[in-house]
Design a protein around this motif. Sequence first.
Motif, mmCIF file in Angstrom:
data_model
loop_
_atom_site.group_PDB
_atom_site.id
_atom_site.type_symbol
_atom_site.label_atom_id
_atom_site.label_comp_id
_atom_site.label_asym_id
_atom_site.label_seq_id
_atom_site.Cartn_x
_atom_site.Cartn_y
_atom_site.Cartn_z
ATOM 1 N N GLU A 165 0.889 -1.193 -0.030
ATOM 2 C CA GLU A 165 0.031 -0.036 -0.227
ATOM 3 C C GLU A 165 1.100 1.119 0.081
ATOM 4 N N LEU A 166 0.679 1.988 -0.931
ATOM 5 C CA LEU A 166 1.348 3.330 -1.190
ATOM 6 C C LEU A 166 0.955 4.446 -0.397
ATOM 7 N N GLU A 167 1.456 4.719 0.768
ATOM 8 C CA GLU A 167 1.079 5.892 1.744
ATOM 9 C C GLU A 167 2.244 6.773 2.186
ATOM 10 N N LEU A 168 1.641 7.843 2.566
ATOM 11 C CA LEU A 168 2.450 8.720 3.309
ATOM 12 C C LEU A 168 2.511 8.371 4.910
ATOM 13 N N GLY A 169 3.466 8.815 5.623
ATOM 14 C CA GLY A 169 3.261 8.523 7.089
ATOM 15 C C GLY A 169 3.469 10.036 7.778
ATOM 16 N N TYR A 170 2.549 10.406 8.416
ATOM 17 C CA TYR A 170 2.596 11.589 9.017
ATOM 18 C C TYR A 170 3.398 11.293 10.584
ATOM 19 N N VAL A 171 4.607 12.089 10.926
ATOM 20 C CA VAL A 171 5.052 11.755 11.834
ATOM 21 C C VAL A 171 4.689 12.712 12.984
ATOM 22 N N SER A 255 -0.946 13.150 -3.975
ATOM 23 C CA SER A 255 -1.750 13.083 -2.347
ATOM 24 C C SER A 255 -2.963 13.962 -2.619
ATOM 25 N N GLY A 256 -3.458 14.387 -3.779
ATOM 26 C CA GLY A 256 -4.557 15.035 -3.760
ATOM 27 C C GLY A 256 -5.830 14.191 -3.816
ATOM 28 N N GLY A 257 -6.896 14.618 -3.696
ATOM 29 C CA GLY A 257 -8.306 13.885 -3.716
ATOM 30 C C GLY A 257 -8.485 13.124 -2.532
ATOM 31 N N LYS A 258 -8.447 14.040 -1.405
ATOM 32 C CA LYS A 258 -8.599 13.491 0.017
ATOM 33 C C LYS A 258 -10.189 13.794 0.577
ATOM 34 N N LEU A 259 -10.355 12.779 1.150
ATOM 35 C CA LEU A 259 -11.830 12.828 1.711
ATOM 36 C C LEU A 259 -11.670 13.766 2.958
ATOM 37 N N TRP A 260 -10.782 13.661 3.672
ATOM 38 C CA TRP A 260 -10.586 14.221 4.838
ATOM 39 C C TRP A 260 -9.043 14.821 4.865
ATOM 40 N N THR A 261 -8.835 16.286 5.100
ATOM 41 C CA THR A 261 -7.527 16.741 5.124
ATOM 42 C C THR A 261 -6.427 16.070 6.052
ATOM 43 N N VAL A 262 -5.251 16.473 6.109
ATOM 44 C CA VAL A 262 -4.282 15.842 6.811
ATOM 45 C C VAL A 262 -4.511 16.372 8.353
ATOM 46 N N ALA A 263 -4.934 17.848 8.400
ATOM 47 C CA ALA A 263 -5.512 18.411 9.413
ATOM 48 C C ALA A 263 -6.629 17.684 10.408
ATOM 49 N N GLU A 264 -7.433 17.559 9.561
ATOM 50 C CA GLU A 264 -8.751 16.788 10.058
ATOM 51 C C GLU A 264 -8.273 15.271 10.539
ATOM 52 N N LEU A 265 -7.597 14.539 9.773
ATOM 53 C CA LEU A 265 -7.246 13.286 10.227
ATOM 54 C C LEU A 265 -6.320 13.306 11.647
ATOM 55 N N VAL A 266 -5.375 14.246 11.625
ATOM 56 C CA VAL A 266 -4.617 14.111 13.042
ATOM 57 C C VAL A 266 -5.601 14.613 13.999
ATOM 58 N N ALA A 267 -6.626 15.674 13.821
ATOM 59 C CA ALA A 267 -7.168 16.099 14.925
ATOM 60 C C ALA A 267 -8.151 15.138 15.361
ATOM 61 N N TYR A 268 -8.694 14.170 14.405
ATOM 62 C CA TYR A 268 -9.774 13.267 14.602
ATOM 63 C C TYR A 268 -8.888 11.978 15.801
ATOM 64 N N VAL A 269 -7.898 11.738 15.183
ATOM 65 C CA VAL A 269 -6.946 10.813 15.807
ATOM 66 C C VAL A 269 -6.657 11.168 17.043
ATOM 67 N N GLY A 278 6.643 10.882 17.984
ATOM 68 C CA GLY A 278 7.157 9.657 17.160
ATOM 69 C C GLY A 278 6.076 8.607 16.634
ATOM 70 N N ASP A 279 4.562 8.862 17.002
ATOM 71 C CA ASP A 279 3.622 8.097 16.551
ATOM 72 C C ASP A 279 3.440 8.446 15.086
ATOM 73 N N VAL A 280 3.151 7.400 14.217
ATOM 74 C CA VAL A 280 3.085 7.503 12.776
ATOM 75 C C VAL A 280 1.496 7.345 12.360
ATOM 76 N N ILE A 281 1.218 8.376 11.664
ATOM 77 C CA ILE A 281 -0.313 8.092 11.036
ATOM 78 C C ILE A 281 -0.363 7.906 9.798
ATOM 79 N N GLY A 282 -0.748 6.853 9.195
ATOM 80 C CA GLY A 282 -0.721 6.714 7.620
ATOM 81 C C GLY A 282 -1.709 7.466 6.974
#
Lengths: 335, 335
Positions: A165-171, A255-269, A278-282
């Motif tokens: 799975e080709l993903e970015l990891g937000y650290v 990395s376009g075409g997102k249902l949720w932005t990076v900021a929304e994903l991190v906030a929700y997590v 050090g946590d990684v969020i794919g």
Amino acid sequence: MKFGRISRESPDGPIARLVVVEPEKGRVIDLARAAALHAKATFHAGDAAAVRLAQAQFPGSMAQALANGSNLVDAARTVIEGRFGDEASLPIGDVTWLPASDPPVLRDGLTFIGHIKGWHERMGRDVPESMLLIPGFTKNSASTVIGHDAVVPWPGYITEKMDYELELGYVIGRRGSSVRPEEALDYVFGITLYNDFSGRGLQHNELPIGMGSTKSKDFAHAIGPWITTLDEFEDLDAISMEVRVNGETWGKGNSGGKLWTVAELVAYVSLGEIIEPGDVIGSGTMGGGSALELGRQLEPGDVVELEADNIGVLRTTMGQKEEGLWWPTPRQPFM
Amino acid sequence: MKFGRISRESPDGPIARLVVVEPEKGRVIDLARAAALHAKATFHAGDAAAVRLAQAQFPGSMAQALANGSNLVDAARTVIEGRFGDEASLPIGDVTWLPASDPPVLRDGLTFIGHIKGWHERMGRDVPESMLLIPGFTKNSASTVIGHDAVVPWPGYITEKMDYELELGYVIGRRGSSVRPEEALDYVFGITLYNDFSGRGLQHNELPIGMGSTKSKDFAHAIGPWITTLDEFEDLDAISMEVRVNGETWGKGNSGGKLWTVAELVAYVSLGEIIEPGDVIGSGTMGGGSALELGRQLEPGDVVELEADNIGVLRTTMGQKEEGLWWPTPRQPFM
């Protein structure tokens, strides 16, 4: 700036070391070594004290280094300036890479519309309405993270449809809880590549249980090759991404075409729980970023490369199947 | 033998301390303190050296203490013998409890047939065939573990059907991977109680996403009051269990009626990944061990007590709802 982790030999056996990566100069800089040299020359620290201070500031654990606070980039810049950086550098081609982070918690989101469409079409499932209500994410096992150039363990119970799975990891760089989207990017230290290997046949069996994927995913999570700090990305929705298998491009996009932005994903997590340095969020898989979407699969020995702009290439080789493992015997129906 | 963790004041602020619990004597014994006294008297260690050695052997982290190796019980028995145990003891009623373990990874199984039946009846779902093929388990967030006597955080987005789950927590004592069932119990250090609080309304929305529960569960995981070592249980399928709300019994039963044995669950969890000392694996909810099965729910201020034979009582109080948290805005359909 780019940060990674390498393994070096020591009298105590192999140890992890934090490095600044300078691909353009063909080198990495061992931060604890540079910091010890710097402390001796600048603060007149004794030999042993310089090493002790340097290791406290730049431990081999990315999670611990980031937990030291928000000054990692500035501190690194200070100690590698001038001759200390040169003296503590190693040729980039000679090092043994470790996972770019040793995440206390490894999570994986689901943000790319293209992949959600493609996955559901191939798995013959409808997109559930819930995916429009809340950002989906799952928790993966951080015990099986591997780094750049590693061989991917392949347990024999993954009998078919091995996938990348080709993903970015937000650290995550800063401890937080219930962070709001407008401040969430302040909690992201940088971005790496994340290959969330998946056994699709087994995943198909795990899904109906409703507890998330387990054995279909937790045999290997590749994270690396290193982390590029967030300031080096102009647009989080325009990072070019590509996956190659044995040198052939199997998926390409951005990395376009997102249902949720990076900021929304991190906030929700972070809602009601704690995100730790050090946590990684794919990011979730890029559209077209899995072999499933192509009706293809991986074989032992295949070389899988993920690539992203401003990061680099995360290359791993699929291992041979490990046979002889225990597997549970089916139970009788009870209802 | 029973082991727990308490919080004590120090010049560095509150710190975690490992204790042996002796409920029958109304006391706990601070192991690092007993070990320092023992080292001074027995090995003639200097004051500072005794403290340093004692803290290395009995750190405040249960995960770290268990990672020291398989001799925790013997080592503890040696240092608390005689007057050192007496001198390092504290009245059990005066201590502030921490989660019995600080699990590197917190997982939760699904083994009790009674609960699987009851849950599916109440949620209006069929039991999926997959549950007969493989042991279901999920990964929870270890960042929100709480201990005995804690107030349970209640995020405002859990608007309805707040629930407890009466579970045993199997605490891993030894690092392992792909362990077979016949050796799996050697990897279990002991058993504690685990309350996997759950927001059933939100869980209903999360389930169709297929990535496991997230916000419906990860606001609080109560683990305690302490860990009873495995040798003190005669039969892992005959541990009496009970849950009380405000003193009233809401569920009562025992640890029998399992779809998968403890050994099978631990073996399956360890397959292809790593189980670490201090990891907690929930048994899954006992049949009748959730309010959902009764059509009831918890309210702020409710006192929830889990009790199990040979362990004790894990008591927590439901907090007030935290309002004003961000919540995502629904997206438009894209297929």
